[in-house]
Write a protein that holds these residues in place. Structure first.
Motif, PDB file in Angstrom:
ATOM      1  N   THR A 307       0.811  -1.224   0.000  1.00 18.83           N
ATOM      2  CA  THR A 307       0.000   0.000   0.000  1.00 18.83           C
ATOM      3  C   THR A 307       0.845   1.276   0.000  1.00 18.83           C
ATOM      4  O   THR A 307       0.322   2.362   0.282  1.00 18.83           O
ATOM      5  CB  THR A 307      -0.957   0.017   1.214  1.00 18.83           C
ATOM      6  N   LEU A 308       2.101   1.185  -0.340  1.00 16.86           N
ATOM      7  CA  LEU A 308       2.929   2.391  -0.415  1.00 16.86           C
ATOM      8  C   LEU A 308       2.364   3.461  -1.371  1.00 16.86           C
ATOM      9  O   LEU A 308       2.534   4.659  -1.111  1.00 16.86           O
ATOM     10  CB  LEU A 308       4.358   2.028  -0.836  1.00 16.86           C
ATOM     11  N   PRO A 309       1.685   3.100  -2.470  1.00 14.60           N
ATOM     12  CA  PRO A 309       1.154   4.142  -3.356  1.00 14.60           C
ATOM     13  C   PRO A 309       0.167   5.111  -2.705  1.00 14.60           C
ATOM     14  O   PRO A 309      -0.072   6.197  -3.250  1.00 14.60           O
ATOM     15  CB  PRO A 309       0.484   3.344  -4.483  1.00 14.60           C
ATOM     16  N   ILE A 310      -0.423   4.750  -1.550  1.00 12.58           N
ATOM     17  CA  ILE A 310      -1.351   5.694  -0.912  1.00 12.58           C
ATOM     18  C   ILE A 310      -0.614   6.887  -0.312  1.00 12.58           C
ATOM     19  O   ILE A 310      -1.247   7.903   0.020  1.00 12.58           O
ATOM     20  CB  ILE A 310      -2.205   5.020   0.179  1.00 12.58           C
ATOM     21  N   LEU A 311       0.714   6.809  -0.186  1.00 17.72           N
ATOM     22  CA  LEU A 311       1.449   7.909   0.437  1.00 17.72           C
ATOM     23  C   LEU A 311       1.317   9.208  -0.345  1.00 17.72           C
ATOM     24  O   LEU A 311       1.244  10.289   0.242  1.00 17.72           O
ATOM     25  CB  LEU A 311       2.928   7.538   0.587  1.00 17.72           C
ATOM     26  N   ALA A 312       1.311   9.127  -1.677  1.00 15.85           N
ATOM     27  CA  ALA A 312       1.224  10.348  -2.484  1.00 15.85           C
ATOM     28  C   ALA A 312      -0.099  11.085  -2.265  1.00 15.85           C
ATOM     29  O   ALA A 312      -0.105  12.276  -1.921  1.00 15.85           O
ATOM     30  CB  ALA A 312       1.448  10.027  -3.961  1.00 15.85           C
ATOM     31  N   PRO A 313      -1.264  10.429  -2.464  1.00 15.75           N
ATOM     32  CA  PRO A 313      -2.509  11.163  -2.202  1.00 15.75           C
ATOM     33  C   PRO A 313      -2.677  11.553  -0.735  1.00 15.75           C
ATOM     34  O   PRO A 313      -3.243  12.612  -0.437  1.00 15.75           O
ATOM     35  CB  PRO A 313      -3.605  10.177  -2.645  1.00 15.75           C
ATOM     36  N   LEU A 314      -2.174  10.734   0.187  1.00 16.58           N
ATOM     37  CA  LEU A 314      -2.270  11.094   1.602  1.00 16.58           C
ATOM     38  C   LEU A 314      -1.476  12.362   1.906  1.00 16.58           C
ATOM     39  O   LEU A 314      -1.915  13.213   2.684  1.00 16.58           O
ATOM     40  CB  LEU A 314      -1.755   9.944   2.471  1.00 16.58           C
ATOM     41  N   ALA A 315      -0.305  12.491   1.301  1.00 14.73           N
ATOM     42  CA  ALA A 315       0.512  13.687   1.525  1.00 14.73           C
ATOM     43  C   ALA A 315      -0.210  14.935   1.016  1.00 14.73           C
ATOM     44  O   ALA A 315      -0.182  15.993   1.657  1.00 14.73           O
ATOM     45  CB  ALA A 315       1.870  13.535   0.843  1.00 14.73           C
ATOM     46  N   VAL A 316      -0.847  14.825  -0.134  1.00  9.14           N
ATOM     47  CA  VAL A 316      -1.579  15.962  -0.697  1.00  9.14           C
ATOM     48  C   VAL A 316      -2.755  16.335   0.201  1.00  9.14           C
ATOM     49  O   VAL A 316      -2.982  17.517   0.507  1.00  9.14           O
ATOM     50  CB  VAL A 316      -2.064  15.642  -2.120  1.00  9.14           C
ATOM     51  N   LEU A 317      -3.507  15.344   0.650  1.00 10.18           N
ATOM     52  CA  LEU A 317      -4.660  15.623   1.510  1.00 10.18           C
ATOM     53  C   LEU A 317      -4.211  16.203   2.850  1.00 10.18           C
ATOM     54  O   LEU A 317      -4.871  17.101   3.396  1.00 10.18           O
ATOM     55  CB  LEU A 317      -5.465  14.335   1.733  1.00 10.18           C
ATOM     56  N   ALA A 318      -3.107  15.717   3.393  1.00  9.98           N
ATOM     57  CA  ALA A 318      -2.620  16.197   4.679  1.00  9.98           C
ATOM     58  C   ALA A 318      -2.159  17.645   4.598  1.00  9.98           C
ATOM     59  O   ALA A 318      -2.315  18.421   5.547  1.00  9.98           O
ATOM     60  CB  ALA A 318      -1.476  15.315   5.172  1.00  9.98           C
ATOM     61  N   ALA A 319      -1.587  18.025   3.454  1.00 15.11           N
ATOM     62  CA  ALA A 319      -1.056  19.389   3.294  1.00 15.11           C
ATOM     63  C   ALA A 319      -2.097  20.368   2.760  1.00 15.11           C
ATOM     64  O   ALA A 319      -1.819  21.561   2.677  1.00 15.11           O
ATOM     65  CB  ALA A 319       0.159  19.367   2.364  1.00 15.11           C
ATOM     66  N   SER A 320      -3.282  19.874   2.415  1.00 19.59           N
ATOM     67  CA  SER A 320      -4.286  20.716   1.771  1.00 19.59           C
ATOM     68  C   SER A 320      -4.909  21.699   2.768  1.00 19.59           C
ATOM     69  O   SER A 320      -5.245  21.341   3.901  1.00 19.59           O
ATOM     70  CB  SER A 320      -5.385  19.850   1.157  1.00 19.59           C
ATOM     71  N   ARG A 321      -5.091  22.924   2.314  1.00 18.71           N
ATOM     72  CA  ARG A 321      -5.725  23.953   3.147  1.00 18.71           C
ATOM     73  C   ARG A 321      -7.240  23.987   2.941  1.00 18.71           C
ATOM     74  O   ARG A 321      -7.942  24.592   3.746  1.00 18.71           O
ATOM     75  CB  ARG A 321      -5.156  25.334   2.813  1.00 18.71           C
TER      76      ARG A 321
END
Length: 326
Positions: A307-321
């Motif tokens: 499940t490493l590919p979820i890191l990219a969308p998770l990073a975007v969602l975590a940094a989203s304002r």
């Protein structure tokens, strides 16, 4: 994030990779990397000697897609057939990853997403191994970036980019990217009109063009082995069956996120980023995450890197304002 900062992050990662390769031991025979190195060297040897018969054999009969072995060829042409050259191929995947995450970050107001992602052990750890895990993350991110910019599948070029990302990702590793990029399309289908469906069909045609020849041979030769592993746990080097069961099986991948994929602090931040409205680009990213997690949770064989590919969308969602307005 401005593109010059993306280039700076890439250069820092390249320096880190060079330091790591110079100061750490070679892989042993108990790692997939050991086998992948041998396969890549075999294909390179056939290519440079003009041995077409063996090239076709190595390309279409192997357990791992040959696209992953081809990415480092520019480095091998300069540095020779070395492990260093092969691992440096990851820098190409890293460039794709940082660019894709930056595109998604701009769309969702997540300017720090590339830096957040690069700090994850699941990213900087995979950068120094000749295994397709970083490629999986990168081409999943690329496909998601194209979908986010596709205007609900209306932009044909973006949908073709999604198809190319899915096809190239499937040629880096066996099936993995598909478990994340196919579910990502689902939120866009509810309002899809004839043009959107036509674009999607063209995108799938690109996938078939890029992968059809290899996966025909793959399923003929390896489907029995692949299907036999899904309902059972992992067999370790001693031959013992290790299988997570009960609640631990259901919580395995969230726990892995908080451990070796992102670490406790970044992992908690990424989980917090899931809270928000499920619409627009966020819906695409959330669907990709949920689809991959559901599939791999119900496959008995568990691996940290699945499940490493979820890191990219998770990073975007975590940094989203704009989690409540996207």
């Amino acid at each position: 994030m401005r593109w010059r900062y993306i280039i700076f992050l890439w250069l820092l990662a390249a320096l880190y990779q060079g330091w790591w390769i110079a100061n750490n031991p070679l892989p042993d025979g108990f790692q997939n990397e050991y086998l992948l190195l041998g396969n890549a060297m075999d294909l390179w040897g056939a290519l440079t000697s003009g041995d077409i018969w063996h090239m076709r054999w190595y390309m279409y009969t192997g357990y791992w897609p040959w696209g992953f072995y081809a990415v480092p060829w520019p480095f091998m042409a300069v540095l020779g057939a070395t492990r260093t050259a092969l691992v440096m191929g990851n820098l190409i995947h890293l460039a794709v990853l940082l660019a894709a995450v930056n595109v998604m970050g701009r769309a969702l107001g997540a300017r720090w997403a590339p830096l957040l992602l690069l700090l994850c052990p699941g990213v900087f750890g995979t950068l120094v191994r000749f295994e397709p895990n970083l490629a999986d993350i990168a081409w999943t991110a690329a496909g998601l970036a194209f979908l986010v910019r596709s205007r609900g599948l209306q932009d044909r070029k973006m949908v073709l980019g999604w198809g190319a990302s899915l096809g190239l990702g499937l040629m880096m590793d066996r099936l993995s990217v598909g478990f994340f990029l196919v579910p990502a399309v689902l939120p866009l289908l509810w309002r899809a009109d004839r043009r959107a469906w036509a674009n999607l069909g063209l995108g799938l045609g690109v996938v078939l063009l890029l992968t059809g020849a290899y996966y025909r041979e793959f399923f003929l030769r390896h489907s029995a082995e692949l299907l036999s592993q899904a309902p059972v746990g992992e067999i370790d080097s001693a031959g013992a069956l290790t299988e997570a069961s009960g609640p631990l099986s259901l919580a395995y991948y969230p726990l892995v996120l908080l451990d070796s994929q992102a670490g406790p602090l970044l992992g908690a931040l990424m989980i917090w980023g899931l809270i928000g409205r499920v619409r627009g680009p966020r819906a695409v990213l959330l669907s990709s995450i949920a689809g991959g997690l559901v599939v791999f949770t119900f496959i008995a064989k568990k691996q940290v890197f699945y499940t490493l590919p979820i890191l990219a969308p998770l990073a975007v969602l975590a940094a989203s304002r704009g989690r409540w307005s996207a």
